[in-house]
Design an enzyme around this catalytic site. Structure first.
Site, short mmCIF file in Angstrom:
data_model
loop_
_atom_site.label_atom_id
_atom_site.label_comp_id
_atom_site.label_asym_id
_atom_site.label_seq_id
_atom_site.Cartn_x
_atom_site.Cartn_y
_atom_site.Cartn_z
NE ARG A 44 -1.55 2.50 2.63
CZ ARG A 44 -0.69 3.89 3.04
NH1 ARG A 44 -0.93 4.88 2.38
NH2 ARG A 44 -0.43 3.97 4.30
CG ASP A 45 3.07 4.15 3.22
OD1 ASP A 45 3.24 5.08 2.20
OD2 ASP A 45 3.62 4.33 4.30
CG HIS A 73 4.83 4.65 9.33
ND1 HIS A 73 3.90 3.89 8.50
CD2 HIS A 73 5.41 5.52 8.20
CE1 HIS A 73 4.17 4.10 7.16
NE2 HIS A 73 4.93 4.84 7.00
CG HIS A 110 8.56 7.75 5.43
ND1 HIS A 110 8.29 7.68 4.04
CD2 HIS A 110 7.58 7.61 6.08
CE1 HIS A 110 6.89 7.38 4.02
NE2 HIS A 110 6.28 7.20 5.32
CB CYS A 117 4.02 10.89 1.52
SG CYS A 117 2.40 11.77 1.80
CG ASN A 146 7.30 3.50 4.49
OD1 ASN A 146 6.96 4.16 5.20
ND2 ASN A 146 6.86 3.48 3.08
#
Length: 300
Positions: free
Chosen positions: A18-19, A208, A210, A241, A250
């Site tokens: 997803r991300d 989370h 990055h 993003c 990430n």
């Protein structure tokens, strides 16, 4: 010797499908996505962000969300992102029972992302969270710009803590607290997560990070010291993003798993199979995968 604060086991929440893929400029074939997800599950991933139920106009990479959810592997908590009522209504038509919602602590980031202020977003999300919990959904709240914002600069810890408290009061099961632009330093990671662990002991808490400034592993270590035992990461370090200028991928799942293994912390993830999963998407993404463990694995 390990600090007494370190957990014996850590749960990795894989966000690559997803991300990791959402910002890819070329559409990744649905069958490749499915194979990626299946191989991640085969590597031992038990929780995973699968896709997003968002506007295909704004995030065309996620236009196959319904098909992706239908092929979710058994034995894995497959989480889908749904930012609003329209997205959640689409989720309710599937067999998925785990939903992620998101809000930025920064008003400006929120406006750029979903054209709503943080307050407006929370007003919309709170009743939706209650509805999802009434239907026995697992609900994850993703807190963007928890440390720094590309538009507003440093975010105050008290503001992040206050937003997290609101989500917990609304009934979420988990908070995923994000360094969206990869600007946090380890002392900031330790400080914020220590406060969150103390203030909200009964909610699942994930970090989370990055890796924009190559501090994600250091921040992971600092969060471990603060007692965090759940981490979002992306196989191959995929990600970025579209609404955070300069944000890169990430933290790489393989690098996190390798570090934790060297520290004696169990993840139950097979690194060789994880590399195999990355091999599935490496030929079709827009940049070369150059994470530490993956690069070394290719040198024989």
């Amino acid at each position: 010797m390990l600090s007494l604060n370190f957990p014996k086991e850590v749960v990795i929440i894989e966000v690559g499908p997803r991300d990791g893929l959402q910002n890819e400029p070329q559409f990744v074939d649905t069958e490749i996505k499915k194979a990626f997800i299946q191989k991640l599950a085969a590597a031992g991933i038990k929780e995973m962000e699968l896709t997003s139920f968002v506007s295909a106009k704004w995030v065309p990479q996620m236009k196959d969300a319904g098909e992706i959810v239908q092929s979710a592997p058994e034995g894995v908590r497959g989480i889908v992102l749904a930012p609003n009522r329209k997205g959640i209504e689409r989720v309710l038509k599937t067999s998925c029972k785990s939903v992620a919602v998101f809000v930025g602590v920064s008003n400006t980031f929120n406006k750029k992302n979903i054209n709503k202020s943080t307050r407006e977003s929370m007003a919309e999300l709170q009743p939706l969270i209650e509805e999802l919990k009434a239907k026995n959904f697992f609900v994850r709240a993703c807190i963007s710009t928890s440390f720094y914002c590309p538009y507003e600069g440093k975010i105050q810890e008290d503001d992040t803590l206050a937003l997290c408290r609101e989500f917990v009061a609304a009934g979420v099961d988990e908070l995923s607290v994000a360094d969206t632009i990869g600007m946090a330093a380890p002392h900031e990671s330790y400080s914020l997560f220590s406060r969150l662990k103390e203030a909200l002991p009964d909610v699942l808490l994930a970090a989370h990070f990055h890796d924009t400034r190559k501090m994600a592993l250091a921040n992971t270590y600092a969060a471990l010291e603060a007692g965090v035992n759940r981490f979002d990461s992306s196989a191959g370090g995929l990600g970025g993003c579209p609404f955070a200028p300069g944000a890169t991928g990430n933290v790489a799942t393989e690098d996190v798993v390798y570090m934790l293994g060297r520290m004696g912390i169990e993840t139950s993830i097979d690194l060789d199979k994880l590399v195999d999963a990355v091999d599935t998407v490496a030929p079709v993404i827009s940049r070369q995968i150059d994470t530490g463990y993956y690069r070394l694995s290719k040198q024989g």
